[in-house]
Design an enzyme around this catalytic site. Structure first.
Site, mmCIF file in Angstrom:
data_model
loop_
_atom_site.group_PDB
_atom_site.id
_atom_site.type_symbol
_atom_site.label_atom_id
_atom_site.label_comp_id
_atom_site.label_asym_id
_atom_site.label_seq_id
_atom_site.Cartn_x
_atom_site.Cartn_y
_atom_site.Cartn_z
ATOM 1 N N THR A 85 23.859 17.292 64.223
ATOM 2 C CA THR A 85 24.192 16.023 64.878
ATOM 3 C C THR A 85 23.701 14.821 64.085
ATOM 4 O O THR A 85 24.349 13.772 64.070
ATOM 5 C CB THR A 85 23.570 16.012 66.294
ATOM 6 N N THR A 163 19.689 20.873 65.319
ATOM 7 C CA THR A 163 18.496 21.177 66.118
ATOM 8 C C THR A 163 18.405 22.638 66.570
ATOM 9 O O THR A 163 17.307 23.167 66.700
ATOM 10 C CB THR A 163 18.486 20.323 67.409
ATOM 11 N N ASP A 164 19.578 23.255 66.827
ATOM 12 C CA ASP A 164 19.534 24.525 67.568
ATOM 13 C C ASP A 164 18.600 25.569 66.936
ATOM 14 O O ASP A 164 17.770 26.153 67.617
ATOM 15 C CB ASP A 164 20.942 25.097 67.717
ATOM 16 N N LYS A 241 12.440 24.898 69.775
ATOM 17 C CA LYS A 241 13.327 24.033 70.558
ATOM 18 C C LYS A 241 13.170 24.437 72.033
ATOM 19 O O LYS A 241 13.431 25.584 72.391
ATOM 20 C CB LYS A 241 14.785 24.155 70.108
HETATM 21 N N1 ASP Z 1 24.607 22.821 67.197
HETATM 22 C C1 ASP Z 1 24.047 21.720 66.438
HETATM 23 C C2 ASP Z 1 23.165 22.292 65.343
HETATM 24 O O1 ASP Z 1 22.160 22.871 65.614
HETATM 25 C C3 ASP Z 1 23.286 20.835 67.344
HETATM 26 C C4 ASP Z 1 22.490 19.740 66.659
HETATM 27 O O2 ASP Z 1 22.656 19.383 65.536
HETATM 28 O O3 ASP Z 1 21.638 19.211 67.315
HETATM 29 O O4 ASP Z 1 23.479 22.145 64.197
#
Ligand code: ASP
Length: 425
Positions: A85, A163-164, A241
């Site tokens: 993101t 993030t994931d 997370k």
């Molecule tokens: N699904 C995305 C990822 O982990 C979510 C994010 O970037 O926060 O790349």
């Protein structure tokens, strides 16, 4: 609609009974205005019902090029962009998100980072969401980081990441980058930069400070709370997370952050390795990919281990109940016999806890003692995700993988804060 308002601009739209704020999208139907609300939802509004469209903030022109400038007063860092993101922006045509996959685009959206540092090098090894990565991508990130840190003009590296599964990357980099001499800072955002509530700016500003700090560790820098005021620098092996959408998605587990980072200062919280340009960084990316993480639940059959044996897996981390239990001899379907059998055939089995916080201790109950006697390796307070990657890393080294005693010794040796014997509660 006024001539100077275009898709990508932030606007306020007034209807007779309500107002809507958001980013204007390109409309696909005549007579309809499409708006992306801050909640992330797209809505269509009938032009006939609209009383006024007010421009709140111009959207940036993504086609325009910018130059990377160098200021002698500021320290130099390098950046690695990998997707997620934080490297995405709203596509005003589709209402979905696109990758910011060129330096120009990324810096245009995050100009604040230039207030603190010169970004003198930028690498984009790939653009992927973190759920699409595996050990090959981690190796690429580690190699790119090592190359950038070898440059004596670079004081530290920022890695932007989804993030994931970010805590998997932070854990494996903590093992791959031995003898670290400068800061390696992973950061993220939960909400893309074109959302009013984006967490990206603070995270990046704090990441920039962390990258020129004296913290020579692999760390994750992100919001400390849902307020937009300061971040934590968190140990790469002790972070997880914990929330699907909050800005402070990541929490330090069984440890303390290295530091609190405000946009203008750093407050030390716990001990860390200090920056030392004389220390020689060593890349060690040996990795055995045949490792698995299995969560134990009531009534679960141990036959799952037959699958891993058949597929020639070398090691399994069990995420067990509280202090480290699985169904035993007393259960209708027990694990004791199967655990003995697969370990005899060479499968390495380690134990962590589903509780996340705290440490495993098989000596408290007879069930735990029964499981311990099968020979499984209890991993103290290590996080299950960190344990999985550490096992892959350890088994990737022939000199360690040659005997179970050696594997146990190395799994229980602290390389990068993954074990914390000072854990009080
Ligand atoms: N699904 C995305 C990822 O982990 C979510 C994010 O970037 O926060 O790349």
């Amino acid at each position: 609609m006024k001539k100077n308002i275009h898709p990508g601009d932030r606007v306020k739209i007034s209807l007779p009974n309500e107002d809507y704020s958001g980013v204007l999208l390109e409309s696909t139907e005549p007579g309809i205005i499409m708006l992306k609300l801050d909640s992330g939802y797209n809505i269509g509004l009938n032009k006939r019902d609209i009383l006024e469209v007010r421009l709140i903030k111009k959207g940036l022109d993504i086609k325009e090029k910018i130059e990377l400038k160098k200021d002698r007063e500021k320290r130099n860092i390098a950046m690695i962009i990998t997707g997620g993101t934080i490297a995405a922006r709203l596509n005003p045509r589709r209402g979905g998100v696109d990758w910011l996959d060129t330096p120009e685009n990324l810096f245009k959206f995050y100009p604040e980072i230039f207030d603190k540092v010169n970004v003198i090098k930028l690498e984009v090894p790939f653009m992927k969401a973190s759920e699409d990565m595996d050990f090959r991508d981690w190796k690429k990130i580690a190699k790119t980081t090592e190359k950038l840190l070898r440059d004596s003009n670079v004081d530290g590296v920022i890695i932007t990441h989804g993030t994931d599964f970010l805590h998997y990357t932070s854990a494996i980099l903590s093992f791959f980058l031995r003898n670290l001499n400068k800061p390696v800072v992973l950061t993220y955002s939960q909400r893309s930069i074109d959302r009013a509530s984006s967490d990206a700016n603070l995270n990046l500003q704090c990441a920039a400070l962390a990258a020129i700090s004296d913290i020579a560790e692999v760390m994750l820098v992100g919001h400390a709370s849902s307020n937009d005021d300061f971040c934590y620098a968190m140990p790469g092996t002790k972070v997880r997370k914990m929330h699907t959408s909050r800005r402070d998605a990541f929490k330090v587990v069984n440890a303390r952050p290295f530091a609190e980072i405000y946009p203008d200062k750093i407050i030390k919280v716990s001990n860390y390795r200090l920056r030392d340009n004389g220390r020689k960084l060593r890349l060690d990316t040996k990795f055995e990919e045949k490792v698995a993480l299995v969560k134990i639940y009531p009534g679960q059959s141990p036959d799952i281990l037959d699958y891993y044996m058949k597929k020639k897996y070398k090691g399994v981390i069990l995420e067990m109940s509280g202090l480290g239990h699985a169904p035993t001899k007393r259960a209708r379907i027990g694990w004791t016999k199967k655990l003995k059998e697969v370990q005899k055939k060479g499968l390495i089995i380690c134990a962590t806890s589903q509780c996340i916080f705290g440490r495993v201790n098989p000596l408290v109950y007879s069930n735990g003692r029964e499981l311990l006697e099968t020979g499984i390796i209890y991993l103290e307070d290590m996080l299950a995700e960190t344990a999985l990657l550490k096992l892959g890393w350890v088994l990737g080294h022939d000199e360690w993988a040659k005997s179970k005693e050696k594997i146990k010794e190395v799994m229980l040796k602290n390389f990068s804060h993954e074990l914390n014997d000072r854990l009080v509660e």
